[in-house]
Design a protein around this motif. Structure first.
Motif, PDB file in Angstrom:
ATOM      1  N   LEU A  98       0.831  -1.320   0.000  1.00  0.00           N
ATOM      2  CA  LEU A  98       0.049  -0.067  -0.046  1.00  0.00           C
ATOM      3  C   LEU A  98       0.784   1.074   0.074  1.00  0.00           C
ATOM      4  N   GLU A  99       0.543   2.063  -0.828  1.00  0.00           N
ATOM      5  CA  GLU A  99       1.451   3.390  -1.238  1.00  0.00           C
ATOM      6  C   GLU A  99       0.710   4.593  -1.037  1.00  0.00           C
ATOM      7  N   LEU A 100       1.135   5.374   0.083  1.00  0.00           N
ATOM      8  CA  LEU A 100       0.625   6.712   0.421  1.00  0.00           C
ATOM      9  C   LEU A 100       1.538   7.774   0.155  1.00  0.00           C
ATOM     10  N   GLN A 101       1.285   8.608  -0.709  1.00  0.00           N
ATOM     11  CA  GLN A 101       2.276   9.750  -0.866  1.00  0.00           C
ATOM     12  C   GLN A 101       2.686  10.638   0.461  1.00  0.00           C
ATOM     13  N   SER A 102       1.669  10.628   1.347  1.00  0.00           N
ATOM     14  CA  SER A 102       1.853  11.389   2.409  1.00  0.00           C
ATOM     15  C   SER A 102       2.433  10.719   3.577  1.00  0.00           C
ATOM     16  N   MET A 103       2.867   9.264   3.432  1.00  0.00           N
ATOM     17  CA  MET A 103       3.198   8.429   4.505  1.00  0.00           C
ATOM     18  C   MET A 103       4.560   7.591   3.723  1.00  0.00           C
ATOM     19  N   PRO A 104       5.493   8.190   3.144  1.00  0.00           N
ATOM     20  CA  PRO A 104       6.452   7.225   2.351  1.00  0.00           C
ATOM     21  C   PRO A 104       7.079   6.248   3.368  1.00  0.00           C
ATOM     22  N   LYS A 105       7.544   5.284   2.580  1.00  0.00           N
ATOM     23  CA  LYS A 105       8.381   3.915   3.175  1.00  0.00           C
ATOM     24  C   LYS A 105       9.794   4.579   3.206  1.00  0.00           C
ATOM     25  N   ASP A 106      10.201   5.422   2.406  1.00  0.00           N
ATOM     26  CA  ASP A 106      11.474   5.765   2.330  1.00  0.00           C
ATOM     27  C   ASP A 106      11.712   7.058   3.422  1.00  0.00           C
ATOM     28  N   SER A 115      14.094   8.972   3.851  1.00  0.00           N
ATOM     29  CA  SER A 115      14.859  10.007   3.844  1.00  0.00           C
ATOM     30  C   SER A 115      14.080  11.194   2.894  1.00  0.00           C
ATOM     31  N   VAL A 116      12.685  11.018   2.548  1.00  0.00           N
ATOM     32  CA  VAL A 116      11.928  11.961   1.929  1.00  0.00           C
ATOM     33  C   VAL A 116      10.725  12.246   2.852  1.00  0.00           C
ATOM     34  N   GLU A 117      10.194  13.386   2.623  1.00  0.00           N
ATOM     35  CA  GLU A 117       9.031  13.774   3.343  1.00  0.00           C
ATOM     36  C   GLU A 117       7.582  13.410   2.793  1.00  0.00           C
ATOM     37  N   PHE A 118       7.701  13.546   1.371  1.00  0.00           N
ATOM     38  CA  PHE A 118       6.533  12.854   0.641  1.00  0.00           C
ATOM     39  C   PHE A 118       7.201  11.771  -0.370  1.00  0.00           C
ATOM     40  N   GLY A 119       6.328  10.659  -0.884  1.00  0.00           N
ATOM     41  CA  GLY A 119       6.578   9.771  -1.571  1.00  0.00           C
ATOM     42  C   GLY A 119       6.769  10.358  -3.091  1.00  0.00           C
ATOM     43  N   HIS A 120       7.582   9.829  -3.866  1.00  0.00           N
ATOM     44  CA  HIS A 120       7.854  10.162  -5.434  1.00  0.00           C
ATOM     45  C   HIS A 120       6.828   9.098  -6.024  1.00  0.00           C
ATOM     46  N   THR A 132       1.086  21.176   4.063  1.00  0.00           N
ATOM     47  CA  THR A 132       0.584  21.328   2.687  1.00  0.00           C
ATOM     48  C   THR A 132       1.325  22.395   1.721  1.00  0.00           C
ATOM     49  N   GLN A 133       1.874  23.486   2.142  1.00  0.00           N
ATOM     50  CA  GLN A 133       2.530  24.371   1.342  1.00  0.00           C
ATOM     51  C   GLN A 133       3.958  23.626   0.835  1.00  0.00           C
ATOM     52  N   LYS A 134       4.638  22.787   1.553  1.00  0.00           N
ATOM     53  CA  LYS A 134       5.638  22.012   0.802  1.00  0.00           C
ATOM     54  C   LYS A 134       5.195  21.071   0.008  1.00  0.00           C
ATOM     55  N   TYR A 135       4.290  20.460   0.157  1.00  0.00           N
ATOM     56  CA  TYR A 135       3.647  19.517  -0.815  1.00  0.00           C
ATOM     57  C   TYR A 135       3.119  20.280  -2.212  1.00  0.00           C
ATOM     58  N   TYR A 136       2.493  21.474  -2.167  1.00  0.00           N
ATOM     59  CA  TYR A 136       2.252  22.219  -3.149  1.00  0.00           C
ATOM     60  C   TYR A 136       3.276  22.597  -3.957  1.00  0.00           C
ATOM     61  N   ASN A 137       4.488  22.928  -3.385  1.00  0.00           N
ATOM     62  CA  ASN A 137       5.392  23.514  -4.171  1.00  0.00           C
ATOM     63  C   ASN A 137       6.493  22.462  -4.621  1.00  0.00           C
ATOM     64  N   THR A 138       6.676  21.316  -3.736  1.00  0.00           N
ATOM     65  CA  THR A 138       7.572  20.491  -4.277  1.00  0.00           C
ATOM     66  C   THR A 138       7.089  19.041  -4.824  1.00  0.00           C
ATOM     67  N   MET A 139       5.898  18.824  -4.575  1.00  0.00           N
ATOM     68  CA  MET A 139       5.478  17.488  -5.436  1.00  0.00           C
ATOM     69  C   MET A 139       4.392  18.123  -6.415  1.00  0.00           C
ATOM     70  N   LEU A 140       3.693  19.113  -6.302  1.00  0.00           N
ATOM     71  CA  LEU A 140       2.758  19.700  -7.361  1.00  0.00           C
ATOM     72  C   LEU A 140       3.530  20.613  -8.514  1.00  0.00           C
ATOM     73  N   TYR A 141       4.778  21.360  -7.789  1.00  0.00           N
ATOM     74  CA  TYR A 141       5.647  21.909  -8.607  1.00  0.00           C
ATOM     75  C   TYR A 141       4.816  23.410  -9.038  1.00  0.00           C
ATOM     76  N   LEU A 190      -4.558   8.005  -1.769  1.00  0.00           N
ATOM     77  CA  LEU A 190      -4.621   9.234  -1.021  1.00  0.00           C
ATOM     78  C   LEU A 190      -5.064   9.127   0.343  1.00  0.00           C
ATOM     79  N   SER A 191      -5.872   8.238   0.809  1.00  0.00           N
ATOM     80  CA  SER A 191      -6.236   8.142   2.216  1.00  0.00           C
ATOM     81  C   SER A 191      -6.951   6.666   2.299  1.00  0.00           C
ATOM     82  N   THR A 192      -6.877   6.350   3.468  1.00  0.00           N
ATOM     83  CA  THR A 192      -7.535   5.090   4.022  1.00  0.00           C
ATOM     84  C   THR A 192      -8.660   5.347   4.931  1.00  0.00           C
ATOM     85  N   HIS A 193      -9.301   4.513   5.485  1.00  0.00           N
ATOM     86  CA  HIS A 193     -10.658   4.646   6.412  1.00  0.00           C
ATOM     87  C   HIS A 193     -10.140   5.255   7.486  1.00  0.00           C
TER      88      HIS A 193
END
Length: 914
Positions: free
Chosen positions: A765-773, A775-780, A811-820, A792-795
């Motif tokens: 199960l892969e959630l970008q907001s809960m990366p298994k790596d 070393s990163v804050e958000f999963g690639h 959210t701001q970091k995600y907006y800038n670094t993941m959504l570019y 995106l979310s579970t129950h």
């Protein structure tokens, strides 16, 4: 018929290869029962080529399934992959002898293509019965071709006249006699006859044939096997011979399939005709919406019966009372005969309209009303149904669990409780009880038989929904909870499989700082493994009647469970079981001077009391604590566990009471080590002990030593041990059915989890907001493995819209670094941006992208709820959460919303997930 089996397998001294064979049965569940297989030892002259001759009774069966295994000195060392075994068809009418040359089948990398999710849903093909051949001598070629799409069928074409001379119009059609396994019978005499028309000529000794496999679709689309032409040397066959050769898997240049889907609990569905809660009829409507929007997966939460108290607390779907029984609330009353009493029918209809108009589920009123309705129908129709051949077949198949389940329900309702200690003489199901309550002359029989009838109706309705989904190419994905209710039927009926002196839960995480205490019993895995995990195997096989894919809830529980003492409320004093505990000497080897009393008893110093309780410190000392020495205190015996504290504060809800209660909980939990359950001379570092007052009181060098010890224990020490623990269970369970296996592998995940999941081909199960790596804050998203479920979310989590407003900085970091995107992130989440986020999830490499219905709704501000918080399903930090979320619009309205459905279709199609 005399059949000789041959296989190449390199053994070492003391090992032997075994043939395991049984007649093919139509029922897939029975086919998976390996106890029905006859075991035949094979022989060898070189330790590499193994053979055996055996007689197969073709009057008894013309089709047999079989697999090979290797026996060591004491036990079975390894086996072939058993989910889809070899199959032999003895339908060549002229054949008198048969020789089979097989290839060992290991756990294939493309196991998912053999799952019923693909064979019966995504790549569904019409079944064409096998036709007997009548050649004087027959060469049969067998090959597996799992990549073929829906509507495609395999053919063979080659250089010889018997193989069509490369003319596609003369290609030999093959028969799919097993999942993704095809065979073709060739008249062997033609291979040794002189060839004409420019085709290759064979001599009298051997025939050299050249060929290729080709897939032809139902619209005449053609896909050739890649690579060089295949060549095969065939030795002459005598009259009456059937020679079967298993070939290497066919390979076609077809891309990996990706599909999209929706997650919605059945109870959350809303239709115009439902009874205040979603039901199995609504499930069919939701399948229509999924298919209409080009999705292929509909995922639900557990549907098993969770009725233990008849109150809203039973709404928790992960605490089932039976791993077999379905929840009565999901019965679609529209599929039952009408109530003949017109006044009674009108009263129920008025109640239905009232309950169905509520914004959320009223669990108690809905279930009480449905049970009353069902009992009315049972009184009206039950006798006839129980006498039917269909019910008798159902009862014969389910009697092993249905009888104790019905008796459990009868005793629960009779005694007004499900606590076994209060059942007086019925603490465990027994044969005498079974005989008594199975006797129609017994006055309790009718009450018990109501539960037979109820489960029969539910089974038929859910099977109907399952077949409905398959016919539309939709994968129904279920959910298997890691635990069961400690006062449920399973624990009552088979107590030997459970430890009732501890509670299952989860260590602290971002959603629950005190850990999670589910209150469920832990398993006696030693007993379960000794019994070959039959309890779990039966549980999985029961699920395959209703689903083609499933989610293993908290797969970490198969490696180790977070076991919490029975006297705890929170999860902080838990320990992993099993786990390799630490001795005093080992703790000291890290440089930490182990002081047993100080580190294992609650650290309650005067300064701690003042910091926690402030102006109430003196009151707490006087009422709840006792002085030990110097400035050190301990809890009085009547308050020295969390359960005692919970009882002392029951019903007290003022801010001060909650402050005092939670502060006392913190006192109990303030230890550096917890004792091992099995050996009191061994210890485990307390989870998140670095937040404790005891840790704060340590010298810095002791803190450093404890941190080294802590990190080794939680992240390295148990990896190999837990790997082997999981491999005692999961290989057997992963091969128990053909459902597609997905796992919830979130949380405190040791490295060994990925080892096992890769080995057994289990989807992560892969959630970008809960990366298994780490070393990163958000999963690639581009790094998601193909064998995964992207969401995106579970129950258990905030929805996308809730998460967006939960932490503005993140959210701001995600907006800038993941959504570019530059500038400030907009709040609340606008529909156009939600669409962008959803689109990116869909284009990930993951095989499945399954989004909650609430996250699908987020893309359209016109139809989504104004209040995002009203869409939350569960809050895991609250063990008494009321599970009552329902769709705010009916499925009929959703199906009719063309503009919105076009948006969803467009997103799915653009991502190549159609």
């Amino acid at each position: 018929m005399n059949v000789k089996f041959n296989i190449q397998y390199c053994t070492v001294y003391g090992e032997e290869v075994l043939l395991n064979i049984a007649p093919t049965v139509a029922d897939e569940e029975s086919a998976q029962d390996l106890s029905q297989y006859q075991v035949i030892a094979m022989s060898t002259h070189n330790g590499k080529t193994w053979s055996v001759e055996t007689q197969l009774d073709t009057k008894k069966a013309t089709r047999y399934d079989y697999f090979y295994s290797v026996r060591g000195v004491r036990s079975i060392k390894c086996s072939e992959w058993k989910t889809v075994t070899h199959r032999i068809e003895l339908n060549a009418t002229e054949a008198k002898r048969c020789e089979v040359t097989d290839r060992w089948i290991d756990f294939p990398g493309d196991t998912y293509l053999y799952s019923s999710a693909f064979t019966d849903c995504v790549n569904r093909r019409a079944h064409i019965p096998t036709q007997p051949t009548s050649y004087a001598s027959t060469l049969r070629l067998v090959v597996r071709a799992p990549q073929l799409r829906s509507g495609m069928r395999l053919h063979l074409v080659g250089a010889q006249k018997a193989l069509g001379c490369w003319d596609l119009s003369k290609a030999l059609p093959m028969t799919e006699h097993n999942y993704n396994e095809w065979y073709v019978d060739i008249d062997a005499s033609l291979l040794f006859a002189a060839q004409k028309h420019g085709c290759k000529k064979a001599d009298d000794e051997v025939a050299e044939i050249e060929f290729k496999f080709v897939a032809i679709g139902d619209k005449n689309e053609v896909e050739w096997e890649t690579g060089n032409n295949r060549t095969l040397t065939v030795e002459p066959l005598n009259k009456g011979d059937l020679r079967i050769l298993a070939l290497d898997q066919a390979f076609f240049a077809l891309y990996n399939q990706k599909v999209a889907g929706t997650l919605i609990p059945v109870f959350s569905l809303r239709s115009e005709g439902s009874f205040g809660v979603g039901d199995f009829g609504d499930l069919k409507l939701m399948i229509d919406w999924v298919a209409k929007t080009h999705q292929r997966v509909l995922q639900v939460l557990p549907i098993n019966d969770s009725t233990s108290t008849h109150t809203w607390t039973d709404s928790y779907p992960y605490s089932c009372i039976s791993i077999y029984a379905l929840h009565p609330q999901y019965c679609d009353l529209r599929q039952l005969p009408a109530i003949k009493d017109k006044l009674e029918a009108d009263r129920f209809e008025m109640l239905r309209e009232e309950l169905n108009a509520l914004p959320q589920i009223d669990y108690e009123r809905v279930n009480n009303a449905k049970i009353k309705y069902l009992k009315t129908i049972f009184a009206q129709e039950g006798k006839e149904v129980l006498a039917s051949a269909e019910f008798k077949a159902f009862f014969l198949h389910t009697e092993h669990w249905l009888v104790p389940y019905a008796q459990y329900c009868y005793l629960r309702d009779k005694n007004g409780t499900c606590e076994f200690a209060k059942w007086k003489g019925h603490t465990q199901w027994n044969e005498a009880d079974r005989a008594s309550l199975s006797n129609p002359k017994n006055k309790a029989f009718e009450e018990v038989s109501f539960f037979y009838y109820l489960q029969f109706v539910l089974d038929r309705q859910m099977r109907g929904a399952h077949e409905y989904a398959r016919a539309r190419g939709v994968i129904l994905k279920g959910d298997i909870p890691i635990g069961v209710n400690r006062n449920g039927c399973d624990v009552w009926h088979e107590p030997e499989y459970f430890h009732l002196d501890s509670q299952a839960g989860a260590p602290p995480d971002a959603f629950s700082v005190n850990g999670q205490n589910w209150g469920l019993p832990t398993y006696n895995w030693d007993r379960m493994v000794a019994d070959e995990c039959k309890w779990w195997v039966h549980r999985f096989r029961n699920m395959q009647q209703y689903f083609d894919a499933y989610r293993i809830d908290h797969v970490l529980g198969f490696f180790r469970i977070w076991a919490i003492p029975i006297d705890c409320v929170h999860g902080l004093l838990g320990q992993f079981q099993p786990a390799i505990a630490m001795s005093r000497e080992e703790i000291q080897s890290y440089g930490l001077n182990f002081q047993e009393d100080l580190f294992t008893k609650p650290f309650i110093a005067d300064w701690v009391i003042n910091r926690v309780f402030k102006e109430h410190a003196e009151e707490v000392k006087e009422k709840y604590l006792q002085h030990e020495h110097d400035d050190i205190f301990s809890l009085k015996p009547e308050f020295d566990t969390e359960r005692k504290i919970e009882a002392a504060f029951a019903g007290k809800t003022t801010d001060k009471d909650i402050w005092l209660r939670d502060g006392l909980y913190a006192m109990v939990e303030d230890v550096l080590f917890v004792r091992d359950r099995q050996n009191p001379n061994m210890f485990h570092p307390r989870i998140t002990a670095q937040l404790n007052f005891m840790y704060e009181a340590l010298w810095q060098n002791d803190k450093d030593a404890f941190n080294r010890l802590y990190n080794d224990y939680y992240y390295r020490r148990n990896n190999d041990f837990w790997y082997h623990e999981a491999m005692k269970k999961l290989p057997r369970l992963s091969q128990a059915t053909r459902m597609l296996i997905c796992a919830e592998d979130l949380g405190m995940v040791p490295d060994c989890v990925q080892w096992v999941m890769n080995e057994l081909r289990i989807l992560s199960l892969e959630l970008q907001s809960m990366p298994k790596d780490p070393s990163v804050e958000f999963g690639h998203l581009s790094r998601n493995p193909y064998r995964s479920v992207c969401t995106l979310s579970t129950h258990d989590m905030p929805t996308l819209r809730q998460w967006w407003d939960e932490d503005y900085d993140r959210t701001q970091k995600y907006y800038n670094t993941m959504l570019y995107r530059g500038g400030a992130a907009p709040h609340p989440l606008p529909g156009w941006l939600a669409r962008d986020i959803v689109s990116r999830q869909l284009t990930s490499p993951s095989m499945l992208c399954v989004l909650s219905l609430q996250d699908w709704f987020a893309i359209d501000e016109r139809i989504r709820l104004a209040d995002a918080n009203a869409e939350r399903i569960n809050i895991p930090a609250n063990p008494k959460h009321y599970w009552r979320y329902r769709m705010h619009m009916t499925i009929e309205q959703l199906l009719a919303d063309r503009d919105y459905n076009d948006q969803v279709k467009e997103l799915v199609d653009e991502a190549g997930r159609k």
